[in-house]
Design an enzyme around this catalytic site. Structure first.
Site, mmCIF file in Angstrom:
data_model
loop_
_atom_site.group_PDB
_atom_site.id
_atom_site.type_symbol
_atom_site.label_atom_id
_atom_site.label_comp_id
_atom_site.label_asym_id
_atom_site.label_seq_id
_atom_site.Cartn_x
_atom_site.Cartn_y
_atom_site.Cartn_z
ATOM 1 N N HIS A 1 1.258 -3.969 9.190
ATOM 2 C CA HIS A 1 2.655 -3.645 8.872
ATOM 3 C C HIS A 1 3.363 -3.058 10.090
ATOM 4 C CE1 HIS A 1 2.754 -4.468 4.604
ATOM 5 N NE2 HIS A 1 1.668 -3.758 4.418
ATOM 6 N N HIS B 1 0.832 -1.203 0.000
ATOM 7 C CA HIS B 1 0.000 0.000 0.000
ATOM 8 C C HIS B 1 0.869 1.257 0.000
ATOM 9 C CE1 HIS B 1 -3.406 -2.578 0.748
ATOM 10 N NE2 HIS B 1 -4.234 -1.548 0.870
#
Length: 355
Positions: free
Chosen positions: A174, A115
Site C-alpha cells: 500500500h 487491513h
C-alpha cells in the site's frame, strides 16, 4: 496521483532501508490488522463477554469490508510493488527497487487499504465498548481517572492503527495515502453503527435480506461496469505479472474472495443467533455465569485455531468460493451456537448431581 505515488515510493524505500531489522514486528502488526482475525480471535473473545459488542463487531467488519470492496472498484488504486514497474514517470532502467515479501502480493486494487479499514473499525468498536463499560463502573470515581482511562484506550487505538499502517506500507502493498483513507473509512463505518441499535434484535429474515442485498449490489455493480467495458478484475493479471514469487499469489486476496467470506460470516451469525441452541445456552441460566462464558471463550478460540488446518482447494474458482462461504458461515455457528450448547449440556448433569 503520480505525485502521491512517487512520494509514497520514497517513504517505502526509507522504511525498507532503515527499519528492515523490525520486519518481524511489522509483519506481526500486519497480521494484527488482517480482517480475518476479527472472526477467529476478536469475535469469539468479545461475544461471550458481551454479546452486544460481539454482534456489532461482525456487522461493522462485514459492512466495512463491503464498502472497502466497492471503493476499491471505484478508485482503481494501484499497489506500490506493481506501480513502480508499470508507470512511465521514471526514465529507462531507473525504476525504484522495492523489496517484496510473502504478504506483499495481494491481487485486488489498493485503495483504500482493507487491513487499515478493517483494523480501525473493529478496534473502534472494542475501544468504545471498553470505555462505555469503564465509565459505567466509575460513575463516582474522580474525573482525573476518567480522563486517564480515556487517554490510555485511545492512545492504544492509535498506536495499533499507526503500526498496522506502517507495516502495510513497509511491505510495499500500500501507499501511505491508501492506509490513511482506510483508517478514516473504518472509523466512519464503526461510528455509524454506534447509532444503529436495530442489529441487536435482527431476525434471520433481516440477516438473509442484508446478505442478498450486499451480494446482488456488488454483483450488479460488477456486471454493469463489465457492460461498459470496464474490467474490475484488472489488478489480478498485473499482480501475477509483477509478483517476485508466484507462490505468494493467493486466490483468497481477490476481490470476490473477501465478499464471499464476509457474506458467509454474516449468514452464519444470523442463523446461529436465532437458533434454539443459542437461546437455550447463551440466553438461558448458564449464559449469566462467568465460568460458562470463560469455557466458551477458551473452547471457541481453540477450535477456531484448528480451522487454519482446513485447506480449501483452489484449482477451481467457483468451488473455492462455495467452500469458503461454508467455512466462513461455520465460524459464528460454532462460536455462537454449537460450542455454548455443548458446554451447556455438559454443565447440566453436574448441576443435577449437586442438587
Amino acid at each position: 496521483m503520480d505525485f502521491l505515488h512517487k512520494n509514497g515510493v520514497l517513504v517505502i524505500q526509507h522504511l525498507q532501508k532503515d527499519y528492515r531489522a523490525y520486519y518481524n514486528f511489522l509483519n506481526f502488526m500486519s497480521n494484527v490488522g488482517d480482517p480475518r482475525n476479527t472472526f477467529s480471535i476478536y469475535f469469539p473473545l468479545w461475544f461471550q463477554l458481551n454479546q452486544t459488542v460481539g454482534t456489532k463487531m461482525i456487522w461493522v467488519a462485514v459492512i466495512g469490508d463491503w464498502f472497502n470492496l466497492i471503493f476499491k472498484w471505484i478508485l482503481f488504486g494501484h499497489r506500490p510493488y506493481w506501480w513502480v514497474q508499470e508507470t512511465q514517470i521514471y526514465s529507462n532502467h531507473s525504476s525504484p527497487c522495492l523489496e517484496q515479501f510473502p504478504t506483499t502480493c495481494e491481487t485486488g486494487p489498493g485503495s483504500p487499504s482493507g487491513h487499515a479499514m478493517g483494523s480501525s473499525c473493529v478496534w473502534y468498536v472494542m475501544v468504545t465498548a471498553a470505555l462505555s463499560h469503564t465509565v459505567s463502573q466509575m460513575d463516582k470515581s474522580p474525573t482525573t481517572l476518567h480522563r486517564l482511562t480515556w487517554s490510555f484506550l485511545w492512545s492504544l487505538f492509535w498506536l495499533i492503527q499507526i503500526s498496522v499502517c506502517i507495516s502495510r506500507v513497509f511491505i510495499a502493498t500500500h501507499f501511505p495515502h491508501q492506509v490513511i483513507l482506510g483508517v478514516i473509512g473504518g472509523m466512519l463505518v464503526a461510528e455509524a453503527f454506534e447509532h444503529t441499535p436495530g442489529i441487536q434484535t435482527a431476525s434471520l429474515s433481516t440477516y438473509l435480506k442484508t446478505n442478498l442485498f450486499l451480494f446482488l449490489f456488488a454483483l450488479g455493480f460488477y456486471l454493469l461496469l463489465r457492460l461498459l467495458d470496464i474490467d474490475l478484475l484488472w489488478s489480478v493479471p498485473i499482480a501475477k505479472k509483477w509478483c517476485a514469487n508466484p507462490d505468494w499469489i493467493h486466490i483468497d486476496t481477490t476481490p470476490f474472495a473477501g465478499l464471499v467470506r464476509n457474506l458467509g460470516v454474516l449468514f452464519g451469525l444470523g442463523f446461529a443467533i436465532n437458533s434454539e441452541m443459542f437461546l437455550r445456552s447463551c440466553r438461558g441460566e448458564n449464559g449469566y455465569k462467568l465460568s460458562f462464558r470463560l469455557l466458551c471463550v477458551m473452547a471457541s478460540l481453540t477450535t477456531l485455531q484448528l480451522y487454519h488446518f482446513i485447506k480449501i482447494p483452489t484449482h477451481t474458482e467457483h468451488l473455492f468460493y462455495m467452500l469458503s462461504f461454508c467455512k466462513s458461515a461455520s465460524i459464528p455457528l460454532t462460536v455462537v451456537a454449537l460450542i455454548p450448547y455443548c458446554i451447556h449440556m455438559l454443565m447440566k448433569p453436574s448441576e443435577k448431581k449437586i442438587n
